[in-house]
Design a protein around this motif. Sequence first.
Motif, PDB file in Angstrom:
ATOM      1  N   LEU A   1       0.840  -1.203   0.000  1.00 39.28           N
ATOM      2  CA  LEU A   1       0.000   0.000   0.000  1.00 39.28           C
ATOM      3  C   LEU A   1       0.876   1.255   0.000  1.00 39.28           C
ATOM      4  CD1 LEU A   1      -2.846  -1.031   2.476  1.00 39.28           C
ATOM      5  CD2 LEU A   1      -3.104  -0.545   0.042  1.00 39.28           C
TER       6      LEU A   1
ATOM      7  N   LEU B   1       0.290   5.276  -0.608  1.00 39.56           N
ATOM      8  CA  LEU B   1      -0.530   5.609   0.560  1.00 39.56           C
ATOM      9  C   LEU B   1       0.057   6.765   1.364  1.00 39.56           C
ATOM     10  CD1 LEU B   1      -2.832   5.081   2.575  1.00 39.56           C
ATOM     11  CD2 LEU B   1      -1.410   3.294   3.615  1.00 39.56           C
TER      12      LEU B   1
ATOM     13  N   CYS C   1      -1.932  11.675  -2.012  1.00 40.70           N
ATOM     14  CA  CYS C   1      -2.887  10.572  -1.879  1.00 40.70           C
ATOM     15  C   CYS C   1      -4.181  11.112  -1.275  1.00 40.70           C
ATOM     16  CB  CYS C   1      -2.315   9.453  -0.998  1.00 40.70           C
ATOM     17  SG  CYS C   1      -3.438   8.066  -0.810  1.00 40.70           S
TER      18      CYS C   1
ATOM     19  N   VAL D   1      -8.379   6.021  -0.390  1.00 36.12           N
ATOM     20  CA  VAL D   1      -8.140   4.598  -0.585  1.00 36.12           C
ATOM     21  C   VAL D   1      -9.496   3.917  -0.698  1.00 36.12           C
ATOM     22  CG1 VAL D   1      -7.198   2.478   0.412  1.00 36.12           C
ATOM     23  CG2 VAL D   1      -5.988   4.648   0.722  1.00 36.12           C
TER      24      VAL D   1
ATOM     25  N   THR E   1      -4.845  -0.321   7.866  1.00 33.96           N
ATOM     26  CA  THR E   1      -3.528   0.146   7.420  1.00 33.96           C
ATOM     27  C   THR E   1      -3.590   1.600   6.970  1.00 33.96           C
ATOM     28  OG1 THR E   1      -2.947  -2.084   6.691  1.00 33.96           O
ATOM     29  CG2 THR E   1      -1.650  -0.278   5.799  1.00 33.96           C
ATOM     30  N   SER E   2      -4.612   1.938   6.192  1.00 36.54           N
ATOM     31  CA  SER E   2      -4.735   3.296   5.653  1.00 36.54           C
ATOM     32  C   SER E   2      -4.907   4.323   6.753  1.00 36.54           C
ATOM     33  CB  SER E   2      -5.919   3.356   4.683  1.00 36.54           C
ATOM     34  OG  SER E   2      -5.747   2.440   3.617  1.00 36.54           O
TER      35      SER E   2
ATOM     36  N   ASN F   1      -1.878   6.854   7.282  1.00 37.24           N
ATOM     37  CA  ASN F   1      -2.236   8.157   6.731  1.00 37.24           C
ATOM     38  C   ASN F   1      -3.622   8.543   7.265  1.00 37.24           C
ATOM     39  OD1 ASN F   1      -2.680  10.465   5.272  1.00 37.24           O
ATOM     40  ND2 ASN F   1      -2.058   9.606   3.298  1.00 37.24           N
TER      41      ASN F   1
ATOM     42  N   VAL G   1      -6.380  10.493   5.185  1.00 34.42           N
ATOM     43  CA  VAL G   1      -6.871  10.039   3.891  1.00 34.42           C
ATOM     44  C   VAL G   1      -8.319   9.559   4.021  1.00 34.42           C
ATOM     45  CG1 VAL G   1      -6.234   7.589   4.028  1.00 34.42           C
ATOM     46  CG2 VAL G   1      -6.103   8.770   1.841  1.00 34.42           C
TER      47      VAL G   1
ATOM     48  N   VAL H   1     -11.152   6.963   3.371  1.00 32.81           N
ATOM     49  CA  VAL H   1     -11.171   5.522   3.135  1.00 32.81           C
ATOM     50  C   VAL H   1     -12.602   5.064   2.853  1.00 32.81           C
ATOM     51  CG1 VAL H   1     -10.676   3.239   4.092  1.00 32.81           C
ATOM     52  CG2 VAL H   1      -9.163   5.164   4.613  1.00 32.81           C
TER      53      VAL H   1
END
Length: 292
Positions: free
Chosen positions: A24, A29, A34, A37, A53-54, A58, A61, A63
């Motif tokens: 990723l 990512l 970015c 996601v 994880t996202s 981060n 971000v 999601v």
Amino acid sequence: MLKLQNLRDYVPALHANARTPRHLLEAGLGHRQCAGVVALTNDNEVNLKIAITSKLLNPHVTVICRADSHDIEDNMASFGTDYIIDPFDTFAKYLSTALQTPGLYLLQRWLTEKPGTLLPDPVYPPTHGHWIVGGYGRFGKAVFNRLKKEEISITVMEAMPEKTGEPKQGVVRGRGTEEDTLTEADIEHAVGIVAGTDNDANNLSIVMTARAMTNKLFVIARQNYRENDALFRAVDADMVMHPSAIVAGKIWVLLATPMLYEFMSLAAYQEEDWACALVSRIAGLVDNRVPV
């Protein structure tokens, strides 16, 4: 596969397992540009891992995740996943809107269809009378629960209730592709039928067999595979539920026209007369294509 798609624009691709954080990060990512996601695999656990994880690597971000398990949805929501899309619950909500406020459902379709699409006609699912739901998997349960909230009489047909479970009222055992099963489900007095198994051939057979027995049915059909588009167009169901198309359509609105998502959320609190008036105004501004 992307090279064979002949896409209009260049789409960078990484052949890797998205469950692995390193991949990723390799995909961008952690990059300052970015923006989001989107986790769309057909594995709930993988989508959950991507979301975790996202948000950890981060936190700012956006999601968006697909999920078709309420436990997974709750888990995703617990750490701030921005949008969680369950195609089965989403369609069940659409059906509920069509039952209660058909004008609002039509407005929603007009504003969220792909540009260039012909204006869809209104649909009016019967709010009184007997319904039959074929298949009691994730989709069947979602539709069953929505219809129950409308206090509609329902009979469920399920070939393997020992695997799917069954509602308190019990089920008629069978696929629903046979006349005997449909007769036992009281097809004679039915006003609506849901062909909702995970097998396209069975769903088409349920619809065709039911229509051969009575011609007064409102038909909802579940389509699982895109290659069967022509067959589901030919069967001419009143509503078709294609999980991937529902997820893609909702994500397209979220990414391309986020204010439209906010607008539809607010429109849900309006009266049916308001929606019908707005539909009439839009109809006067466009030809036979959905508005841009």
